[in-house]
Motif scaffolding. Structure first.
Motif, PDB file in Angstrom:
ATOM      1  N   LEU A 157       0.863  -1.180   0.000  1.00  0.00           N
ATOM      2  CA  LEU A 157       0.000   0.000   0.000  1.00  0.00           C
ATOM      3  C   LEU A 157       0.898   1.229   0.000  1.00  0.00           C
ATOM      4  O   LEU A 157       1.698   1.413   0.919  1.00  0.00           O
ATOM      5  N   THR A 158       0.787   2.029  -1.049  1.00  0.00           N
ATOM      6  CA  THR A 158       1.562   3.265  -1.151  1.00  0.00           C
ATOM      7  C   THR A 158       0.605   4.431  -1.329  1.00  0.00           C
ATOM      8  O   THR A 158      -0.313   4.370  -2.151  1.00  0.00           O
ATOM      9  N   ILE A 159       0.808   5.479  -0.539  1.00  0.00           N
ATOM     10  CA  ILE A 159      -0.006   6.684  -0.660  1.00  0.00           C
ATOM     11  C   ILE A 159       0.917   7.886  -0.823  1.00  0.00           C
ATOM     12  O   ILE A 159       1.912   8.025  -0.111  1.00  0.00           O
ATOM     13  N   VAL A 160       0.561   8.727  -1.785  1.00  0.00           N
ATOM     14  CA  VAL A 160       1.370   9.901  -2.117  1.00  0.00           C
ATOM     15  C   VAL A 160       0.516  11.152  -1.918  1.00  0.00           C
ATOM     16  O   VAL A 160      -0.571  11.271  -2.504  1.00  0.00           O
ATOM     17  N   TYR A 161       1.008  12.058  -1.085  1.00  0.00           N
ATOM     18  CA  TYR A 161       0.363  13.351  -0.842  1.00  0.00           C
ATOM     19  C   TYR A 161       1.318  14.449  -1.302  1.00  0.00           C
ATOM     20  O   TYR A 161       2.465  14.169  -1.658  1.00  0.00           O
ATOM     21  N   ASP A 162       0.877  15.684  -1.283  1.00  0.00           N
ATOM     22  CA  ASP A 162       1.765  16.740  -1.764  1.00  0.00           C
ATOM     23  C   ASP A 162       2.914  17.015  -0.803  1.00  0.00           C
ATOM     24  O   ASP A 162       3.900  17.659  -1.180  1.00  0.00           O
ATOM     25  N   LYS A 163       2.840  16.474   0.431  1.00  0.00           N
ATOM     26  CA  LYS A 163       3.924  16.669   1.386  1.00  0.00           C
ATOM     27  C   LYS A 163       4.500  15.350   1.905  1.00  0.00           C
ATOM     28  O   LYS A 163       5.311  15.357   2.835  1.00  0.00           O
TER      29      LYS A 163
ATOM     30  N   CYS B 180       8.990   6.219   4.228  1.00  0.00           N
ATOM     31  CA  CYS B 180       8.218   7.224   4.950  1.00  0.00           C
ATOM     32  C   CYS B 180       8.944   8.555   4.822  1.00  0.00           C
ATOM     33  O   CYS B 180       9.980   8.781   5.462  1.00  0.00           O
ATOM     34  N   PHE B 181       8.419   9.401   3.969  1.00  0.00           N
ATOM     35  CA  PHE B 181       8.938  10.765   3.852  1.00  0.00           C
ATOM     36  C   PHE B 181       7.791  11.721   4.111  1.00  0.00           C
ATOM     37  O   PHE B 181       6.773  11.695   3.419  1.00  0.00           O
ATOM     38  N   VAL B 182       7.954  12.551   5.128  1.00  0.00           N
ATOM     39  CA  VAL B 182       6.983  13.596   5.425  1.00  0.00           C
ATOM     40  C   VAL B 182       7.756  14.904   5.522  1.00  0.00           C
ATOM     41  O   VAL B 182       8.610  15.074   6.395  1.00  0.00           O
ATOM     42  N   GLU B 183       7.462  15.800   4.621  1.00  0.00           N
ATOM     43  CA  GLU B 183       8.200  17.066   4.519  1.00  0.00           C
ATOM     44  C   GLU B 183       8.203  17.824   5.841  1.00  0.00           C
ATOM     45  O   GLU B 183       7.154  18.114   6.419  1.00  0.00           O
ATOM     46  N   GLY B 184       9.414  18.102   6.350  1.00  0.00           N
ATOM     47  CA  GLY B 184       9.559  18.859   7.584  1.00  0.00           C
ATOM     48  C   GLY B 184       9.363  18.058   8.854  1.00  0.00           C
ATOM     49  O   GLY B 184       9.432  18.618   9.953  1.00  0.00           O
ATOM     50  N   HIS B 185       9.118  16.746   8.721  1.00  0.00           N
ATOM     51  CA  HIS B 185       8.875  15.908   9.904  1.00  0.00           C
ATOM     52  C   HIS B 185       9.634  14.581   9.816  1.00  0.00           C
ATOM     53  O   HIS B 185       9.035  13.511   9.676  1.00  0.00           O
ATOM     54  N   PRO B 186      10.973  14.624   9.907  1.00  0.00           N
ATOM     55  CA  PRO B 186      11.756  13.384   9.821  1.00  0.00           C
ATOM     56  C   PRO B 186      11.462  12.418  10.971  1.00  0.00           C
ATOM     57  O   PRO B 186      11.688  11.218  10.850  1.00  0.00           O
TER      58      PRO B 186
END
Length: 354
Positions: A251-257, A272-278
């Motif tokens: 299951l892969t989900i892609v958001y703008d961030k 797991c990449f969340v912009e600004g939240h390592p």
């Protein structure tokens, strides 16, 4: 005070329910029902072994007799798929709460009747899409609701499993459109449900099916494209003919961030990449170890019976994944995209379609 439960259907899936019921102090099994006496006896002994107590448990071949019992507050419906809605409706009419195995039904008419009956009785119905209760998915949903990962763009759900001929021959209903409902309905519905829960409500669906194995009616391969009302897209890639055994899920989900991908048996955080939240990657990795979603689902069910009267996986929510698959199936028949909502569909309509 304990909630008393009656188990209807003592096949393989019932073992998970028995284990969970035995592990929760506020729940007590008081009756089981199955057409097979040996399966009932096995279920009762399994429960007694798990609890370490020689509890008195009624064994009834007729599920209707179980539903009528005064020492049953709620029923767990773990029968073959074609019986889910009918038994759940009978239980509601008898004043019982219902824990209903997926899929909610095999026709949209049955899902709508169940939704209306639940509203009329105001009893609790929880449809067993237990992955919504797994902490890692709960956290991702929270990240979405809080706007931390931004706007949903795209998702993929992949199911690569192996179901040999012996799997279908072990139960006459397996592999039939009328009683089983299809590979995607039976094996892939959890993935479809997660896509909808984490991306949004569906606008339209396009799909194609293929069947290669001659010993069953239902599809071996299902491919679909989901278009969501918020503009997001998703792809479903499912098959039950992967050799020589299960390859796994993705299951892969892609958001703008953010991009989040979970693979294997939903036990590996691939990305797991969340912009600004390592720090979120570490948080999700820690949550991956908690696979007690079945217990959390039961705890919400019991709490709803006693206080809230509401659950995350209501009949309305349970309908969404089935309707999505119905759209994919209809698209295969009509060879065009199917807009939502869908007015009418039954898996029986799929006979001879592939």
């Amino acid at each position: 005070m304990s909630v008393t439960v009656g188990l209807i259907g003592c096949g393989a899936i019932s073992r998970k329910h028995l284990k969970t019921i035995a592990n929760i102090d506020s729940v007590q099994l008081t009756a089981v029902s199955d057409v097979n006496d040996d399966r009932m006896s096995e279920a009762v002994e399994r429960y007694r072994t798990l609890t370490g107590e020689q509890t008195s448990i009624a064994k009834l071949n007729d599920y209707k007799a179980l539903i009528k019992r005064e020492d049953v507050d709620a029923v767990v419906v773990s029968l073959l798929s074609s019986m889910h809605a009918a038994v759940a409706k009978e239980a509601l009419k008898a004043g019982k709460h219902v824990m209903l195995e997926k899929p909610i039904a095999l026709s949209l008419q049955d899902t709508d009747e169940l939704i209306n009956l639940q509203r009329l009785t105001n009893n609790v119905v929880l449809v067993c899409h237990q992955l919504r209760y797994r902490p890692v998915f709960q956290k991702i949903k929270w990240l979405m609701d809080e706007g931390i990962i931004g706007k949903p763009y795209y998702g993929t759900a992949s199911l690569k499993i192996h179901r040999p001929e012996s799997y279908y021959s072990s139960a006459a209903w397996r592999g039939s459109w009328e009683k089983d409902g299809g590979m995607l309905v039976n094996q892939g519905i959890h993935l479809v449900d997660l896509l909808i829960w984490l991306l949004g409500d569906i606008h339209s669906v396009y799909g194609q099916l293929a069947r290669y194995l001659p010993f069953k009616e239902t599809e071996d391969v299902a491919s679909g494209i989901l278009h969501f009302k918020n503009g997001a897209k998703a792809v479903i890639d499912a098959n039950s003919i992967t050799l020589p055994n299960n390859l796994g899920y993705e299951l892969t989900i892609v958001y703008d961030k953010a991009t989040i991908s979970i693979t294997g048996g939903f036990d590996r955080l691939e990305r797991c990449f969340v912009e600004g939240h390592p720090e979120i990657e570490k948080e999700l990795n820690l949550l991956m170890n908690d696979t007690r979603e079945h217990e959390y689902m039961y705890e919400e069910f019991i709490n709803a019976l006693k206080t809230t009267k509401t659950v995350k996986m209501s009949c309305i929510e349970g309908k969404k994944a089935f309707e999505a698959i119905a759209g994919l199936y209809l698209s295969h028949i009509k060879n065009k995209a199917i807009p939502f909502p869908i007015e009418n569909f039954s898996t029986i309509d799929m006979k001879g379609s592939c």
